[in-house]
Enzyme design. Structure first.
Site, PDB file in Angstrom:
ATOM      1  N   ASP A 231      31.468  40.212  35.995  1.00 44.85           N
ATOM      2  CA  ASP A 231      32.865  40.194  36.421  1.00 44.85           C
ATOM      3  C   ASP A 231      33.064  39.306  37.632  1.00 44.85           C
ATOM      4  O   ASP A 231      32.150  38.625  38.074  1.00 44.85           O
ATOM      5  CB  ASP A 231      33.412  41.608  36.625  1.00 44.85           C
ATOM      6  CG  ASP A 231      32.509  42.442  37.480  1.00 44.85           C
ATOM      7  OD1 ASP A 231      32.051  41.932  38.493  1.00 44.85           O
ATOM      8  OD2 ASP A 231      32.258  43.611  37.110  1.00 44.85           O
TER       9      ASP A 231
ATOM     10  N   LYS B 252      37.782  42.201  36.239  1.00 44.39           N
ATOM     11  CA  LYS B 252      39.078  42.825  36.458  1.00 44.39           C
ATOM     12  C   LYS B 252      39.736  42.102  37.611  1.00 44.39           C
ATOM     13  O   LYS B 252      39.118  41.851  38.630  1.00 44.39           O
ATOM     14  CB  LYS B 252      38.908  44.289  36.837  1.00 44.39           C
ATOM     15  CG  LYS B 252      38.183  45.079  35.807  1.00 44.39           C
ATOM     16  CD  LYS B 252      38.136  46.526  36.253  1.00 44.39           C
ATOM     17  CE  LYS B 252      37.067  47.285  35.523  1.00 44.39           C
ATOM     18  NZ  LYS B 252      35.778  47.285  36.201  1.00 44.39           N
TER      19      LYS B 252
ATOM     20  N   MET C  71      37.855  46.916  49.371  1.00 41.00           N
ATOM     21  CA  MET C  71      39.121  46.732  48.644  1.00 41.00           C
ATOM     22  C   MET C  71      40.329  47.034  49.536  1.00 41.00           C
ATOM     23  O   MET C  71      41.322  47.570  49.072  1.00 41.00           O
ATOM     24  CB  MET C  71      39.172  47.646  47.400  1.00 41.00           C
ATOM     25  CG  MET C  71      38.070  47.349  46.406  1.00 41.00           C
ATOM     26  SD  MET C  71      37.994  48.551  45.075  1.00 41.00           S
ATOM     27  CE  MET C  71      37.154  49.928  45.841  1.00 41.00           C
TER      28      MET C  71
HETATM   29  N1  SAH Z   1      29.952  47.330  44.151  1.00 38.41           N
HETATM   30  C1  SAH Z   1      30.406  46.441  45.188  1.00 38.41           C
HETATM   31  C2  SAH Z   1      31.812  46.775  45.651  1.00 38.41           C
HETATM   32  C3  SAH Z   1      32.865  46.604  44.609  1.00 38.41           C
HETATM   33  S1  SAH Z   1      34.464  46.948  45.246  1.00 38.41           S
HETATM   34  C4  SAH Z   1      29.432  46.485  46.357  1.00 38.41           C
HETATM   35  O1  SAH Z   1      28.551  47.336  46.396  1.00 38.41           O
HETATM   36  O2  SAH Z   1      29.540  45.642  47.239  1.00 38.41           O
HETATM   37  C5  SAH Z   1      35.032  45.333  45.662  1.00 38.41           C
HETATM   38  C6  SAH Z   1      35.165  45.175  47.156  1.00 38.41           C
HETATM   39  O3  SAH Z   1      33.899  44.947  47.730  1.00 38.41           O
HETATM   40  C7  SAH Z   1      35.986  43.987  47.567  1.00 38.41           C
HETATM   41  O4  SAH Z   1      37.371  44.300  47.538  1.00 38.41           O
HETATM   42  C8  SAH Z   1      35.500  43.755  48.980  1.00 38.41           C
HETATM   43  O5  SAH Z   1      36.090  44.660  49.876  1.00 38.41           O
HETATM   44  C9  SAH Z   1      34.039  44.125  48.868  1.00 38.41           C
HETATM   45  N2  SAH Z   1      33.184  42.938  48.675  1.00 38.41           N
HETATM   46  C10 SAH Z   1      32.368  42.691  47.652  1.00 38.41           C
HETATM   47  N3  SAH Z   1      31.688  41.538  47.839  1.00 38.41           N
HETATM   48  C11 SAH Z   1      32.098  41.049  49.032  1.00 38.41           C
HETATM   49  C12 SAH Z   1      31.776  39.896  49.793  1.00 38.41           C
HETATM   50  N4  SAH Z   1      30.884  39.007  49.379  1.00 38.41           N
HETATM   51  N5  SAH Z   1      32.404  39.723  50.995  1.00 38.41           N
HETATM   52  C13 SAH Z   1      33.306  40.615  51.437  1.00 38.41           C
HETATM   53  N6  SAH Z   1      33.633  41.722  50.757  1.00 38.41           N
HETATM   54  C14 SAH Z   1      33.050  41.945  49.571  1.00 38.41           C
END
Ligand code: SAH
Length: 472
Positions: free
Chosen positions: A248, A270, A383
């Site tokens: 995704d 998504k 998020m």
């Molecule tokens: N499973 C993922 C999170 C998914 S929710 C994890 O463990 O990181 C998606 C959110 O993760 C985004 O809205 C953002 O807030 C954060 N996120 C994911 N990758 C990111 C990145 N490289 N830099 C900043 N925020 C990130």
């Protein structure tokens, strides 16, 4: 890619080398290893070349190059020490649309000679496109030491079994499983140590005992926050085995590029406001693909069990009795904190840390704000970009100090990482004045003050923007 890597079959094909000295001899040896018929053209041809190419198979023309020397050849190498002659050869070959390699001047020709590690029939060839030959040599030394000499024997032995394996397994996936098993097992060890009879016996036994796969497997893998160096070894291994990859939006291009090249890729991403595929459909697709006997990689950004719906996806698999494995990834909180120099806990600042979803549900939050007021607790909102004004407001309204430091880390750990810092009172100005892009992680707490001193990661975007002193 500036050049397409390719292996050419030139056995008994005529190849032209222009040049009669040491440089030419090195290329002649290579062409000869590949079985070429070699035509050498040079006003003076050294005695080593004469000895090396003494058979009638080859032609030695002691004269200056002219255009007719290109007749009937499939490949041209200009290897004289005279750049002008080399250029003339390249131009003439170009006219005839022949590929030409110009020694020590990659830009003039249309083909570059790779550095080679030869474990025939296994051959590793690589190039720096003529930009850094010394780097290529260093890399070659490295590869020479990590590729056992026995690889060639192993490949030759495997080649002898190909037809039998094809006859035993009609499906390509089953053949692939068989090869992966046998090439990483004791038969391979034996072949590489030179015991070819022993290796052959194990090959045969394994082939007889192997069954076609009926059900595949799902690998739920955390791809980390962006930087491909943050993948785990296990993630990488499974990424290279999978037949199908479901990925995704959060999975970075660089990480995706490390998956098996000939796997099928299905985007099931998504978007915040537009769900391309409902979760149930993804769950069903995983089941369907695994039932076809495929090894399915469900690649998630960060860690699959942290705001990743990983639990929901494997619940369906568990209900259907489909085997699965889960591989943790570095979650955005860890990745962003490290790459922005903001320790999530610190003896002087924070004794606990809380991960919170900042996703607004129907425009509001069902969060227990009262539990987020302890100044010794770091808050990490995933998020939360859209809801940022609301988050700051709720925290202040419930009693957290308006001067509490806060950081937004945009595209953390990637070359586009950008860090914005401020306080609960000032940070919203950023949203008004800067284009903050998703994905962005929000960190709240006094640990954020350490960013200025501890930030070490240099991304390509302009580093950090502070709104701390702008408007308090
Ligand atoms: N499973 C993922 C999170 C998914 S929710 C994890 O463990 O990181 C998606 C959110 O993760 C985004 O809205 C953002 O807030 C954060 N996120 C994911 N990758 C990111 C990145 N490289 N830099 C900043 N925020 C990130």
């Amino acid at each position: 890619m500036d050049y397409l890597p390719l292996f050419l079959q030139i056995r008994d094909q005529r190849c032209l080398i222009v040049g009669g000295g040491d440089i030419a001899l090195r290329k002649i040896r290579l062409l000869s290893d590949a079985g070429a018929m070699i035509r050498v053209v040079a006003p003076a041809i050294c005695s080593d070349i004469r000895v090396f190419l003494s058979s009638d198979h080859h032609e030695l023309l002691e004269k200056a190059f002219d255009e007719q020397d290109l007749d009937d050849v499939c490949l041209v190498i200009a290897a004289t020490d005279n750049p002008q002659v080399n250029r003339q050869v390249a131009a003439a070959a170009g006219q005839r649309r022949l590929f030409v390699n110009v020694v020590d001047d990659a830009d003039v020709g249309t083909a570059v000679m790779p550095a080679i590690v030869d474990r025939s029939p296994v051959v590793v060839a690589f190039s720096t496109g003529g930009k850094a030959p010394v780097l290529a040599r260093l890399l070659r030394q490295k590869l020479e030491t990590i590729l056992p000499q026995g690889y060639g024997k192993l490949a030759a032995l495997a080649g002898g079994f190909r037809e039998q394996v094809k006859a035993r397994f009609s499906h390509i996936n089953d053949r692939r499983y068989f090869w992966e098993k046998v090439l990483a097992g004791p038969a391979a060890e034996k072949a590489m140590s030179g015991d070819l009879d022993g290796a052959q016996a194990i090959f045969e036994q394994t082939l007889l005992a192997s069954e076609a796969q009926k059900v595949g497997e799902v690998y739920l893998v955390g791809g980390g926050p962006g930087d491909p160096d943050l993948l785990t070894f296990k993630a990488l291994r499974l990424m290279q085995q999978a037949d199908v990859v479901l990925h995704d939006r959060l999975v970075s291009e660089e990480v995706l590029a490390l998956c098996r090249r000939d796997a099928d890729f299905i985007y099931v991403g998504k978007k915040r406001d537009r769900h391309t595929r409902p979760q149930e459909e993804i769950n069903a697709l995983l089941v369907e693909l695994a039932k076809e006997g495929k090894r399915v990689l469900r690649l998630k950004g960060g860690d699959p069990f942290i705001f990743g719906r990983g639990g929901e996806e494997i619940e369906t698999l568990a209900d259907e009795g489909i085997p699965f494995q889960v591989v943790p990834g570095i979650t955005a909180a860890s990745g962003c904190a490290s790459y922005s120099g903001i320790p999530l806990t610190h003896r002087d600042h924070a004794q606990s840390v809380r991960f919170i979803t900042g996703h607004l549900k129907d425009g509001s939050y069902a969060l227990n704000w009262g539990e987020m007021l302890d100044p010794g607790q770091t808050l990490v909102f995933y998020m939360g970009l859209l809801g940022l004004p609301r988050i700051c407001q709720e925290l202040v309204d419930h009693g957290r100090d308006i001067n509490t430091p806060i950081a937004l880390i945009q595209q953390g750990t990637t070359k586009n990482q950008k860090v914005f810092t401020g306080t609960l009172g000032t940070i919203n100005d950023i949203i008004a004045e800067e284009k903050v892009r998703a994905p962005t992680l929000i960190i709240v707490g006094s640990v954020v003050t350490l960013h200025e001193r501890l930030s070490w990661y240099k991304s390509e975007e302009a580093g950090s923007i502070s709104y701390r002193d702008a408007r308090v």
